[in-house]
Design an enzyme around this catalytic site. Structure first.
Site, mmCIF file in Angstrom:
data_model
loop_
_atom_site.group_PDB
_atom_site.id
_atom_site.type_symbol
_atom_site.label_atom_id
_atom_site.label_comp_id
_atom_site.label_asym_id
_atom_site.label_seq_id
_atom_site.Cartn_x
_atom_site.Cartn_y
_atom_site.Cartn_z
ATOM 1 N N ASP A 196 35.931 25.743 -13.028
ATOM 2 C CA ASP A 196 35.582 24.521 -13.754
ATOM 3 C C ASP A 196 34.265 23.996 -13.183
ATOM 4 O O ASP A 196 33.787 24.480 -12.158
ATOM 5 C CB ASP A 196 36.731 23.511 -13.554
ATOM 6 C CG ASP A 196 36.527 22.241 -14.353
ATOM 7 O OD1 ASP A 196 35.843 22.288 -15.390
ATOM 8 O OD2 ASP A 196 37.074 21.206 -13.938
ATOM 9 N N GLU A 227 28.867 24.182 -15.151
ATOM 10 C CA GLU A 227 27.673 24.055 -16.060
ATOM 11 C C GLU A 227 26.370 24.283 -15.301
ATOM 12 O O GLU A 227 25.418 24.763 -15.932
ATOM 13 C CB GLU A 227 27.683 22.690 -16.730
ATOM 14 C CG GLU A 227 28.797 22.515 -17.749
ATOM 15 C CD GLU A 227 30.178 22.397 -17.112
ATOM 16 O OE1 GLU A 227 30.258 21.860 -15.996
ATOM 17 O OE2 GLU A 227 31.158 22.876 -17.709
ATOM 18 N N ASP A 230 36.930 18.643 -21.836
ATOM 19 C CA ASP A 230 37.662 17.375 -21.836
ATOM 20 C C ASP A 230 37.701 16.714 -23.207
ATOM 21 O O ASP A 230 36.990 15.744 -23.483
ATOM 22 C CB ASP A 230 37.045 16.449 -20.800
ATOM 23 C CG ASP A 230 37.104 17.070 -19.406
ATOM 24 O OD1 ASP A 230 37.916 18.003 -19.210
ATOM 25 O OD2 ASP A 230 36.341 16.651 -18.529
#
Ligand code: GLC
Length: 856
Positions: free
Chosen positions: A458, A461, A536
């Site tokens: 996670d 990015e 999310d």
């Protein structure tokens, strides 16, 4: 004064057309939010000033690159404005490469693994101003002055052409853009993880524009862009015929689909080479197959990961996790995977356990495994700066972390900076350095040895807190596989490379087990390493609805293994919304409930007994369909065709489905039309050409029709295509219970149809050396009855002894049923039953060639 007229037609209630006229007096862009009162769906659109940036100051249009040279493989141009190469890679795939330098730099890609998808037969014709390359399927024309490229089929029908006025433009800051014609009847799909609608042409006037820049977008809505994943690939379809364009460029890029100007499709990037691939169809499936031939297929996942996954931020301490597992088994709600989010770690440090919360992880993992549960743990890309903490010490010693321009190590705040005790900044492995990649992959050893089943990457990015951009500074420095560069070039591929490090690490550590990796960020080709979930999302009906076009777009862009947080991550759904979400996710390849910190649990039994029964039934349906789901995922791993398919992929010539994104096909035999609207009691379904059978009742419909059906809270509208084969099984509680379970084969009658069915051990890599079982199923039906033929098996794997139950819908009980198994003669069977229009025939699955004859 400029006027824009936007017309939005709601996909759920097609009658409501919302028109908005805006007088745009100022020069700034603005955002419009439209809420359709009937469906609750929220559309968000950005409207910009209509000035054309192709002609903006600082840009110049690529003009004449001089006369070309053809060496039998590459058509090359060298001019004062740069160097161009047109490279036919196969009869259907043409690569276009341009640099403003005099020579090409290194030929390197993080996405393309196959530069040689087929030996083309090319003939070249070079005239004064025009060069033409012909392959068996394409004609590529390059006009020299001004430089314009077009692609036509062998009938001379142009599929893709540079815009005559703008062509390719370059900016003095290294950016480039390509302007292509966008005919009025063109539909545009793909672009990976994008919000909004399926057809990126979108608005009737003024299309959409999209940016590729991986971003942590908590609580995104239908207008949020960019998001977590960048896939600069799109498909254009006109009159049922399709082609694709893949811009292999990891810099920040953009795609303007008829937004700035109705008839133009512009794409470009902030730097790097202009390097794109034209991919021929004409069937849209062929475009996806050819795109994934270049960029790779998803690996076959372990079977357990295709079961039901339960997550929250975060389950702790150990007693809570054990209670969760016990509740699944006590309530008899099937489940395979429990996920541990960041609180299992010591102060959010990757590769650690909080031993107060989880005193004996190994024992917990093995006890859970005995109950049939696999555990996936989150591992983020940000070791904490802390001497004495091995990942930090080793990474520092190996010089594996991302650098500032002055050569010092870049540090930034992520989860460890929010730790309850001893908070501090993090460092970030440079996954573009192959040695660092291998090193991070090796750190999973401790987890693997103790029994962790899969890894969740996670924040890759990469997300960084407390910065205006949400990520590292653009000038941070990366190895880039030996050719150092800055974050400008690596940002979009960072997540893909992290999941690669994890995938390859797990493979190294458990050499005969299929790795399971989930990532939030990725780039084109990332399907080779990990499943993806679109981060999310929010607990509202709009987010539920939006997930369909988003995941369909991912599938068209090579990412077949996808699914979103069931119930919505941010917020708290009511029972109805959660149940509808779960029902839809039965058909999302990755099926996981998740919930943010502080929000109520999202477990199937959290809304009282009535909803629990509905939710249990949905998860049971997932387990019943697992053989079909696994077979479809196997197909995706071999061909690149997604499991979740927009209707146009199966029915390209049906003009009514070019924009359909509220229903979809799962595999080639099931049409699913999920209920996406709160309080709905009357559900509209469109059935394309052909015969369709209601999955639940067997009621037959003739396609190219709209039907209305009454729905209740437990309805999951789904239809089997005439001739379809649905491979299923009786309910089990977890995938470990599959061996010995009967195989049920539901056949929807048609004059003639066939399907292939794949099985293996579900977890090892032995299938790669032939240990699988693949059989062909064929049925023919006429007025006299139905014959089903099952071929002898291909491959050396044989499942445990079990029954095979053949099922089909018939108006009346048959006169008789007989079977021929192996070389034995045809014999009358007594093991069949007929109830409520469904015929069930039971035989032993001997894995030999079998023929079953049903007499009407
Ligand atoms: C991010 C993830 C979310 C996770 C949370 C804590 O927000 O998207 O899924 O639960 O971080 O790790």
């Amino acid at each position: 004064m400029l006027f824009s007229l936007l017309q939005v037609s709601c996909n759920i209630c097609p009658m409501s057309l919302i028109k908005i006229s805006i007088a745009n007096r100022c020069r700034r862009a603005f955002k419009i939010i439209v809420c359709c009162a009937a469906s609750g769906l929220i559309f968000t659109a950005r409207a910009d000033n209509a000035a054309n940036t192709n002609a903006a100051p600082g840009w110049h249009i690529l003009d004449n690159l001089g006369a070309p040279a053809w060496d039998g493989k590459i058509l090359s141009y060298h001019g004062s404005q740069g160097t161009l190469a047109i490279i036919p890679l196969s009869d259907d795939v043409i690569r276009v490469r341009f640099t403003s330098a005099q020579e090409f730099g290194r030929d390197h890609s993080y996405a393309v693994i196959n530069q040689d998808p087929g030996a083309p037969t090319v003939s070249a014709k070079i005239d004064n101003d025009i060069a033409t390359l012909r392959t068996a399927s394409l004609e590529v024309t390059v006009r020299q002055s001004p430089l314009r490229i077009s692609f036509a089929n062998t009938n001379g029908e142009v599929m893709d052409a540079d815009d005559a006025q703008f062509g390719t433009s370059l900016s003095s800051d290294g950016s480039f853009r390509v302007a292509k014609e966008l005919p009025d009847d063109a539909h545009v799909y793909g672009l990976g993880e994008k919000s909004g609608v399926l057809d990126k042409r979108g608005w009737k006037l003024g299309g959409y524009d999209y940016v590729m820049w991986n971003s942590d977008t908590f609580g995104y809505d239908s207008g949020t862009d960019p998001m977590y994943v960048s896939v600069p690939f799109y498909m254009v379809m006109r009159n049922g015929e399709a082609h694709g364009i893949f811009l292999d460029n990891t810099w920040r890029s953009f795609f303007d689909i008829g937004h700035e100007q109705q008839g133009l499709l512009n794409f470009g990037a902030a730097g790097g080479e202009l390097n794109y691939y034209f991919i021929n169809g004409p069937e849209p499936k062929k475009v996806v197959e050819r795109y994934t031939q270049l960029t790779g297929h998803m690996p076959l996942p372990p079977l357990w990961a295709l079961g039901y996954n339960q997550c929250r931020y975060s389950y702790y301490p150990e007693a809570r996790v054990r209670r969760l597992a016990d509740t699944f088994r006590k309530e008899q709600v099937p489940a395979d995977v429990i996920w541990l989010d960041i609180h299992y770690q010591d102060n959010y440090k990757p590769f650690t356990w909080n031993l107060q919360r989880f005193p004996n992880p190994q024992k917990m993992l093995s006890d859970l495994r005995a109950q049939g549960f696999h555990v996936v743990t989150i591992v983020d890309p940000h070791p904490k700066v802390e001497k004495g903490y091995a990942p930090y010490d080793e990474g520092t010693a190996g010089d594996y972390f991302v650098k500032n321009p002055d050569g010092s190590t870049y540090e930034g705040p992520v989860w460890p900076s929010n730790a309850e005790t001893n908070p501090g900044p993090s460092v970030f492995p440079d996954f573009s350095n192959p040695t660092a990649r291998r090193w991070y992959g090796s750190l999973y050893k401790g987890f693997i040895d103790m029994g962790v089943a899969g890894i969740w990457n996670d924040m890759d990015e990469p997300a960084v807190f407390k910065t205006p951009t949400g990520t590292m500074p653009l000038d941070t420095v990366f190895d880039n596989e030996g050719q150092p560069t800055t974050q400008r070039e690596i940002h979009n591929v960072y997540g893909q490379l992290m999941s690669r490090s994890t995938y390859e690490g797990l493979l190294q550590l458990r050499s005969n087990e299929r790795p399971f990796v989930l990532t939030r960020a990725s780039y084109a080709g990332g399907q080779r390493y990990a499943a993806v979930w679109p981060g999310d999302n929010t607990s509202d009906w709009s987010s539920l609805r939006q997930s369909v076009p988003m995941l369909l777009g991912m599938g068209l862009s090579g990412f077949s293994y996808v699914g979103c947080d069931i119930g919505g991550f941010a917020g708290s759904p009511d029972g109805e919304l959660y149940s509808r979400w779960l029902q839809m996710d039965v058909f999302y390849p990755f099926m996981r409930s998740h919930s943010t910190q502080g929000s109520p649990d999202k477990e199937p039994w959290d809304w009282g007994k009535a909803f629990e029964a509905i939710n249990k039934r949905s998860i049971e349906l997932r387990y019943e369909l697992l053989p079909y789901i696994y077979n479809t995922m196997h197909q995706a791993s071999e061909t690149g065709l997604p499991a979740l398919r927009p209707l146009f992929l199966e029915f390209p010539h049906d003009r009514d489905v070019t924009g359909t994104d509220n229903e979809f096909m799962f595999g080639d035999s099931l049409l699913v039309s999920p209920v996406l609207v709160q309080g709905e009691t009357n559900h509209a379904v469109y059935l394309p050409k052909g015969d369709w059978f209601d999955y639940w009742t067997g009621q037959k419909f003739s396609g190219r029709t709209n039907i209305q059906m009454a729905v209740t809270l437990d309805s999951i509208p789904m239809f089997v295509r005439g001739g379809g084969f649905i491979f299923r099984q009786p309910v089990i509680q977890f995938t470990g219970q599959m061996p010995g379970n009967p195989l049920e084969v539901l056949v929807a009658p048609a004059r003639e149809s066939s399907a292939s069915f794949y099985e293996d051990d579900g977890e090892s890599l032995d299938y790669r050396s032939g240990q699988f079982m693949k059989r062909q199923f064929r049925q023919t039906s006429d007025d006299r009855g139905m014959t089903v033929e099952i071929s002898g098996p291909e491959g050396s794997y044989r499942p445990a002894v079990r029954a095979l139950i053949l099922e089909t819908w018939m108006a009346r009980a048959p006169k008789g049923v007989s079977a021929q198994i192996g070389g034995a003669p045809l014999e009358k069977l007594s093991g069949w039953s007929y109830r409520n229009g469904l015929l069930r025939i039971k035989v032993n699955d001997t894995f030999q060639a079998t023929r079953i004859v049903i007499e009407k």
